[in-house]
Design an enzyme around this catalytic site. Sequence first.
Site, PDB file in Angstrom:
ATOM      1  N   TYR A  54      26.136  38.870  51.342  1.00 33.86           N
ATOM      2  CA  TYR A  54      26.530  40.349  51.093  1.00 33.86           C
ATOM      3  C   TYR A  54      27.520  41.015  52.429  1.00 33.86           C
ATOM      4  O   TYR A  54      28.254  41.662  52.363  1.00 33.86           O
ATOM      5  CB  TYR A  54      25.842  41.629  49.795  1.00 33.86           C
ATOM      6  CG  TYR A  54      25.924  40.269  49.028  1.00 33.86           C
ATOM      7  CD1 TYR A  54      26.892  41.350  47.709  1.00 33.86           C
ATOM      8  CD2 TYR A  54      24.774  40.063  47.940  1.00 33.86           C
ATOM      9  CE1 TYR A  54      27.273  40.626  46.744  1.00 33.86           C
ATOM     10  CE2 TYR A  54      24.990  39.217  47.037  1.00 33.86           C
ATOM     11  CZ  TYR A  54      26.226  39.611  46.673  1.00 33.86           C
ATOM     12  OH  TYR A  54      25.809  39.360  44.881  1.00 33.86           O
ATOM     13  N   ARG A  57      30.048  39.880  53.116  1.00 27.93           N
ATOM     14  CA  ARG A  57      31.338  40.355  52.368  1.00 27.93           C
ATOM     15  C   ARG A  57      32.082  41.713  52.851  1.00 27.93           C
ATOM     16  O   ARG A  57      33.369  42.007  52.880  1.00 27.93           O
ATOM     17  CB  ARG A  57      31.268  40.165  50.573  1.00 27.93           C
ATOM     18  CG  ARG A  57      30.641  38.736  49.897  1.00 27.93           C
ATOM     19  CD  ARG A  57      30.836  38.591  48.905  1.00 27.93           C
ATOM     20  NE  ARG A  57      31.752  39.016  48.148  1.00 27.93           N
ATOM     21  CZ  ARG A  57      31.776  39.468  46.941  1.00 27.93           C
ATOM     22  NH1 ARG A  57      30.962  39.196  46.128  1.00 27.93           N
ATOM     23  NH2 ARG A  57      32.548  39.978  46.202  1.00 27.93           N
ATOM     24  N   ASN A  88      35.793  44.618  40.391  1.00 28.87           N
ATOM     25  CA  ASN A  88      35.609  44.174  41.357  1.00 28.87           C
ATOM     26  C   ASN A  88      34.388  44.947  42.286  1.00 28.87           C
ATOM     27  O   ASN A  88      34.499  45.951  41.865  1.00 28.87           O
ATOM     28  CB  ASN A  88      37.106  44.330  41.932  1.00 28.87           C
ATOM     29  CG  ASN A  88      37.716  43.350  41.334  1.00 28.87           C
ATOM     30  OD1 ASN A  88      37.694  42.247  41.226  1.00 28.87           O
ATOM     31  ND2 ASN A  88      39.016  42.907  41.907  1.00 28.87           N
ATOM     32  N   VAL A  89      33.373  44.418  43.072  1.00 33.03           N
ATOM     33  CA  VAL A  89      32.805  45.443  44.139  1.00 33.03           C
ATOM     34  C   VAL A  89      34.166  45.575  45.635  1.00 33.03           C
ATOM     35  O   VAL A  89      33.182  46.927  46.127  1.00 33.03           O
ATOM     36  CB  VAL A  89      31.508  44.799  44.688  1.00 33.03           C
ATOM     37  CG1 VAL A  89      31.140  44.056  43.445  1.00 33.03           C
ATOM     38  CG2 VAL A  89      31.990  42.950  44.967  1.00 33.03           C
ATOM     39  N   ASP A  90      35.132  45.472  45.637  1.00 37.54           N
ATOM     40  CA  ASP A  90      36.055  46.662  46.280  1.00 37.54           C
ATOM     41  C   ASP A  90      36.168  47.152  46.561  1.00 37.54           C
ATOM     42  O   ASP A  90      36.199  48.135  44.580  1.00 37.54           O
ATOM     43  CB  ASP A  90      36.147  45.866  47.000  1.00 37.54           C
ATOM     44  CG  ASP A  90      37.483  44.826  45.652  1.00 37.54           C
ATOM     45  OD1 ASP A  90      38.093  45.970  45.787  1.00 37.54           O
ATOM     46  OD2 ASP A  90      37.857  43.852  45.517  1.00 37.54           O
ATOM     47  N   HIS A 105      30.751  46.224  38.046  1.00 38.35           N
ATOM     48  CA  HIS A 105      29.434  44.331  38.737  1.00 38.35           C
ATOM     49  C   HIS A 105      28.999  45.727  40.209  1.00 38.35           C
ATOM     50  O   HIS A 105      28.035  45.027  41.214  1.00 38.35           O
ATOM     51  CB  HIS A 105      30.313  43.838  39.036  1.00 38.35           C
ATOM     52  CG  HIS A 105      30.518  42.995  37.304  1.00 38.35           C
ATOM     53  ND1 HIS A 105      30.808  41.587  37.660  1.00 38.35           N
ATOM     54  CD2 HIS A 105      30.344  43.291  36.394  1.00 38.35           C
ATOM     55  CE1 HIS A 105      31.360  41.344  36.183  1.00 38.35           C
ATOM     56  NE2 HIS A 105      30.135  42.094  35.809  1.00 38.35           N
ATOM     57  N   GLY A 170      44.291  39.397  36.924  1.00 39.47           N
ATOM     58  CA  GLY A 170      43.400  38.635  38.125  1.00 39.47           C
ATOM     59  C   GLY A 170      41.702  38.430  37.394  1.00 39.47           C
ATOM     60  O   GLY A 170      40.381  38.623  38.630  1.00 39.47           O
ATOM     61  N   THR A 171      41.762  38.194  36.161  1.00 39.81           N
ATOM     62  CA  THR A 171      40.048  37.604  35.590  1.00 39.81           C
ATOM     63  C   THR A 171      40.101  36.484  34.816  1.00 39.81           C
ATOM     64  O   THR A 171      41.236  36.208  34.385  1.00 39.81           O
ATOM     65  CB  THR A 171      39.270  39.189  35.303  1.00 39.81           C
ATOM     66  OG1 THR A 171      37.892  38.406  34.460  1.00 39.81           O
ATOM     67  CG2 THR A 171      40.227  39.231  33.729  1.00 39.81           C
TER      68      THR A 171
HETATM   69  N1  APR Z   1      46.699  37.779  41.376  1.00 42.68           N
HETATM   70  C1  APR Z   1      46.185  37.733  39.767  1.00 42.68           C
HETATM   71  N2  APR Z   1      45.353  36.899  39.996  1.00 42.68           N
HETATM   72  C2  APR Z   1      44.738  36.272  40.114  1.00 42.68           C
HETATM   73  C3  APR Z   1      45.552  35.451  41.880  1.00 42.68           C
HETATM   74  C4  APR Z   1      46.877  36.604  42.086  1.00 42.68           C
HETATM   75  N3  APR Z   1      47.097  36.536  43.324  1.00 42.68           N
HETATM   76  N4  APR Z   1      44.996  34.757  42.155  1.00 42.68           N
HETATM   77  C5  APR Z   1      43.923  33.907  41.315  1.00 42.68           C
HETATM   78  N5  APR Z   1      44.190  34.980  40.475  1.00 42.68           N
HETATM   79  C6  APR Z   1      42.962  35.227  39.339  1.00 42.68           C
HETATM   80  C7  APR Z   1      42.761  32.948  38.858  1.00 42.68           C
HETATM   81  O1  APR Z   1      43.819  32.534  37.939  1.00 42.68           O
HETATM   82  C8  APR Z   1      41.649  33.771  38.189  1.00 42.68           C
HETATM   83  O2  APR Z   1      41.593  33.576  36.727  1.00 42.68           O
HETATM   84  O3  APR Z   1      42.107  35.246  38.978  1.00 42.68           O
HETATM   85  C9  APR Z   1      40.769  35.265  38.126  1.00 42.68           C
HETATM   86  C10 APR Z   1      40.106  35.072  39.053  1.00 42.68           C
HETATM   87  O4  APR Z   1      38.220  34.836  37.805  1.00 42.68           O
HETATM   88  P1  APR Z   1      37.079  34.134  38.640  1.00 42.68           P
HETATM   89  O5  APR Z   1      36.915  34.084  40.019  1.00 42.68           O
HETATM   90  O6  APR Z   1      36.441  33.988  37.336  1.00 42.68           O
HETATM   91  O7  APR Z   1      37.024  35.887  38.872  1.00 42.68           O
HETATM   92  P2  APR Z   1      36.051  37.027  37.217  1.00 42.68           P
HETATM   93  O8  APR Z   1      36.760  37.143  36.209  1.00 42.68           O
HETATM   94  O9  APR Z   1      36.999  38.542  38.279  1.00 42.68           O
HETATM   95  O10 APR Z   1      34.747  36.836  37.711  1.00 42.68           O
HETATM   96  C11 APR Z   1      34.261  37.648  36.967  1.00 42.68           C
HETATM   97  O11 APR Z   1      32.554  37.201  37.625  1.00 42.68           O
HETATM   98  O12 APR Z   1      31.826  35.540  39.902  1.00 42.68           O
HETATM   99  C12 APR Z   1      31.245  37.053  38.579  1.00 42.68           C
HETATM  100  O13 APR Z   1      29.965  39.156  39.591  1.00 42.68           O
HETATM  101  C13 APR Z   1      31.217  38.421  39.520  1.00 42.68           C
HETATM  102  O14 APR Z   1      33.335  40.377  38.646  1.00 42.68           O
HETATM  103  C14 APR Z   1      32.250  38.741  38.887  1.00 42.68           C
HETATM  104  C15 APR Z   1      33.035  38.143  37.537  1.00 42.68           C
END
Ligand code: APR
Length: 227
Positions: A54, A57, A88-90, A105, A170-171
């Site tokens: 952390y 990060r 996001n934690v940012d 989170h 973006g998740t």
């Molecule tokens: N713009 C939009 N989306 C994007 C981009 C971009 N430039 N680049 C990648 N992505 C997408 C990917 O296609 C993916 O679907 O962002 C998503 C990221 O997914 P993860 O890495 O799984 O992140 P997230 O869904 O936020 O994870 C959820 O899991 O690890 C834990 O606590 C952590 O908050 C996090 C949670």
Amino acid sequence: MKKKIVILSGAGMSAESGIKTFRDADGLWEGHDIMEVASPIGWVKNPDLVLDFYNKRRAQLLEVEPNRGHYLVAELEKKHEVYVITQNVDDLHERSGSTNVLHLHGELFKVRSTKSDTLIYDWRKDLHLGDVDHEGNQLRPHIVWFGEEVPAIDQAIKIVQDADILIVIGTSLQVYPAAGLISYANNQIPIYYIDPKPATMYDVANAVTVIPMTAGEGMEKIISYEL
Ligand code: APR
């Protein structure tokens, strides 16, 4: 008419700012066992490793800036009532001007007492063993680790239930309870999902408009719609 727009953002929101996502090919977890750096068991086993993860990060977050996507989300507030629920934690939503941000989170720029969840401090430097709260208890990152409760989830559910429009950005929708929030949206409201590699939305009756683009490009498109 002013609408209540709810944004649900994940790591992809900040990807264009240079922060790695978790589950993409060269994701943030690569090289780390998730449970070692982001779980209560990992913390007990090797707190130095967790703090180092952390600290790196946090140091990176001091170097990066919000991207176009963040700014366009903030711009929605000019015309609408906007709530950002982020995994996001940012702090990039806040820095780009969004005023209602709920962190599901936790937050990288905060730490908290290992003895009391409510003793939370602002923290922008490295955190080490021996850094304590005012009662002498070790501090830990203010992050929701795997296996821990998500204290903000009830508040997030209420916000989603009242939404007129939901924009998911973006998740990968793999981590619950955050991913399950979408199912609380009223069946009638439109849902937009911006992600270059969108996941399938199960259990959602709504009309989902998938925008297979980056956060910045996708938000440009959303802004061009008459919401
Ligand atoms: N713009 C939009 N989306 C994007 C981009 C971009 N430039 N680049 C990648 N992505 C997408 C990917 O296609 C993916 O679907 O962002 C998503 C990221 O997914 P993860 O890495 O799984 O992140 P997230 O869904 O936020 O994870 C959820 O899991 O690890 C834990 O606590 C952590 O908050 C996090 C949670």
